[in-house]
Design a protein around this motif. Structure first.
Motif, PDB file in Angstrom:
ATOM      1  N   VAL A 165       0.842  -1.199   0.000  1.00 21.71           N
ATOM      2  CA  VAL A 165       0.000   0.000   0.000  1.00 21.71           C
ATOM      3  C   VAL A 165       0.879   1.251   0.000  1.00 21.71           C
ATOM      4  O   VAL A 165       0.581   2.237  -0.687  1.00 21.71           O
ATOM      5  N   GLY A 166       1.972   1.221   0.773  1.00 21.48           N
ATOM      6  CA  GLY A 166       2.897   2.344   0.794  1.00 21.48           C
ATOM      7  C   GLY A 166       3.540   2.587  -0.553  1.00 21.48           C
ATOM      8  O   GLY A 166       3.787   3.740  -0.944  1.00 21.48           O
ATOM      9  N   LEU A 167       3.815   1.516  -1.297  1.00 20.22           N
ATOM     10  CA  LEU A 167       4.371   1.629  -2.649  1.00 20.22           C
ATOM     11  C   LEU A 167       3.374   2.309  -3.590  1.00 20.22           C
ATOM     12  O   LEU A 167       3.725   3.256  -4.314  1.00 20.22           O
ATOM     13  N   VAL A 168       2.134   1.822  -3.580  1.00 21.61           N
ATOM     14  CA  VAL A 168       1.106   2.412  -4.448  1.00 21.61           C
ATOM     15  C   VAL A 168       0.871   3.865  -4.077  1.00 21.61           C
ATOM     16  O   VAL A 168       0.737   4.746  -4.947  1.00 21.61           O
ATOM     17  N   LEU A 169       0.831   4.147  -2.776  1.00 21.29           N
ATOM     18  CA  LEU A 169       0.643   5.521  -2.305  1.00 21.29           C
ATOM     19  C   LEU A 169       1.800   6.413  -2.747  1.00 21.29           C
ATOM     20  O   LEU A 169       1.599   7.559  -3.159  1.00 21.29           O
ATOM     21  N   ALA A 170       3.023   5.884  -2.690  1.00 18.89           N
ATOM     22  CA  ALA A 170       4.188   6.666  -3.094  1.00 18.89           C
ATOM     23  C   ALA A 170       4.162   6.973  -4.589  1.00 18.89           C
ATOM     24  O   ALA A 170       4.543   8.074  -5.017  1.00 18.89           O
ATOM     25  N   LEU A 171       3.731   6.021  -5.403  1.00 18.75           N
ATOM     26  CA  LEU A 171       3.713   6.210  -6.848  1.00 18.75           C
ATOM     27  C   LEU A 171       2.584   7.121  -7.310  1.00 18.75           C
ATOM     28  O   LEU A 171       2.647   7.674  -8.418  1.00 18.75           O
ATOM     29  N   THR A 172       1.567   7.283  -6.495  1.00 21.82           N
ATOM     30  CA  THR A 172       0.419   8.108  -6.885  1.00 21.82           C
ATOM     31  C   THR A 172       0.403   9.436  -6.125  1.00 21.82           C
ATOM     32  O   THR A 172       0.567  10.508  -6.706  1.00 21.82           O
ATOM     33  N   TYR A 173       0.252   9.372  -4.822  1.00 24.05           N
ATOM     34  CA  TYR A 173       0.187  10.594  -4.009  1.00 24.05           C
ATOM     35  C   TYR A 173       1.578  11.125  -3.701  1.00 24.05           C
ATOM     36  O   TYR A 173       1.839  12.322  -3.767  1.00 24.05           O
ATOM     37  N   GLY A 174       2.486  10.226  -3.328  1.00 27.63           N
ATOM     38  CA  GLY A 174       3.833  10.639  -2.964  1.00 27.63           C
ATOM     39  C   GLY A 174       4.118  10.400  -1.503  1.00 27.63           C
ATOM     40  O   GLY A 174       3.692   9.402  -0.931  1.00 27.63           O
ATOM     41  N   ASP A 175       4.824  11.332  -0.876  1.00 29.60           N
ATOM     42  CA  ASP A 175       5.262  11.191   0.511  1.00 29.60           C
ATOM     43  C   ASP A 175       4.179  11.683   1.455  1.00 29.60           C
ATOM     44  O   ASP A 175       4.040  12.890   1.703  1.00 29.60           O
TER      45      ASP A 175
END
Length: 321
Positions: free
Chosen positions: A299-309
């Motif tokens: 989930v952190g990976l997907v969040l990083a690739l879409t929303y970011g930090d």
């Protein structure tokens, strides 16, 4: 448009989705998961390096710093957390893999919008993935507390565990939070318990029905204990041909652990766990569930690739970054 290396890195998304599924299902992620991803990361990094040679001196220095931070700091963090028992081997390998795959921030343009939407100043995506994962992991103790509170389970353990039926422990992942002396932060690993039962050729109900027999003997023909997973046959192990008396080694713990490490379980920990689960009047016991850490990492990976930090964005709202 994204660069060729960044498009190649998207292969990590379905691979981590599969790894998260395996981690959630049986807390096991095969080693073969990581080597192909490391190869993809190495190819993409080499491709980036070839491209950056034509950039400015500032771009080359920034790229070198980002790669050095990702591989030199983020990757070793995975190893350190594994060594201190913070999480399992698969989690460490996942972090190391992400450090090789995402040393810099990619850019993906979709319908005129560039993703990720928010970046951190250093621009190391692997560190962003790790901070997103930690942020998501902070919700876990709160979820446990919310689960325990309506049932009146108000103890310090309510933030790290939950009560489980003793008879159902063979179908649980995690660790015991109790010993015969009381509460403990690090009790017997339930995988190690399943391995021990498989080794003895006994079920948990058989051990609870006659604890003295197992406390004072060794199996004559012990079984292969397997890896302790729920689907590994520990629920219905083959029986041994009998037992032989044992002295100075209650439960045969030292004999078992001298041959099988059982994830680093020491004999006193195994004896304490067996003693507490074999108490005849005990119906339930507190356990800390095994956390499938690759799930929040995905989930952190997907969040990083879409929303970011997400953590940096949250700190920015309060003027802390």
């Amino acid at each position: 448009m994204a660069t060729g290396p960044d498009l190649l890195r998207l292969l990590a998304v379905p691979a981590f989705a599969w790894a998260a599924y395996r981690d959630l299902k049986d807390r096991r992620v095969p080693n073969r998961t990581w080597l192909p991803l490391l190869a993809v990361g190495a190819v993409a990094l080499s491709w980036d390096l070839f491209g950056i040679l034509g950039g400015t001196a500032l771009q080359r220095r920034l790229f070198a710093v980002q790669v050095a931070f990702s591989i030199g700091i983020v990757a070793p963090l995975g190893y350190v957390f594994w060594r201190i028992g913070g999480f399992g081997g698969a989690d460490a390998k996942a972090i190391i893999t992400l450090a090789v795959l995402f040393p810099t921030y990619p850019v993906y343009e979709v319908f005129g919008t560039a993703y990720p939407l928010h970046s951190a100043p250093l621009g190391v995506l692997s560190f962003t993935i790790l901070s997103n994962t930690v942020l998501l992991g902070l919700a876990y103790p709160l979820a446990l507390a919310v689960r325990n509170l309506p049932r009146g389970e108000i103890t310090p353990a309510m933030f790290i565990g939950r009560p489980a039926g003793v008879d159902s422990l063979s179908e649980e992942y995690g660790r015991l939070l109790e010993t015969p002396e009381g509460f403990t932060r690090r009790g017997l690993d339930l995988d190690a318990l399943r391995m021990y039962l498989q080794w003895r050729g006994a079920t948990l109900s058989e051990l609870r029905a006659d604890p003295d027999r197992y406390r004072e003997s060794l199996p004559v023909e012990p079984n292969d204990p397997g890896d302790g997973s729920i689907d590994d046959g520990a629920e219905d192990p083959p029986g041994s041909d009998g037992v032989e008396p044992v002295e100075d080694d209650p439960w045969g713990a030292a004999a078992f652990l001298s041959e099988y490490g059982a994830y680093g379980t020491p004999p006193p920990e195994l004896r304490a766990g067996l003693a507490v689960v074999s108490e005849p009047d005990r119906k339930r016991i507190w356990i800390t569930p095994g956390i499938p850490f690759v799930v929040p990492m995905f989930v952190g990976l997907v969040l990083a690739l879409t929303y970011g930090d997400a953590m940096f964005a949250a700190l920015s709202l309060f003027g802390l970054s």
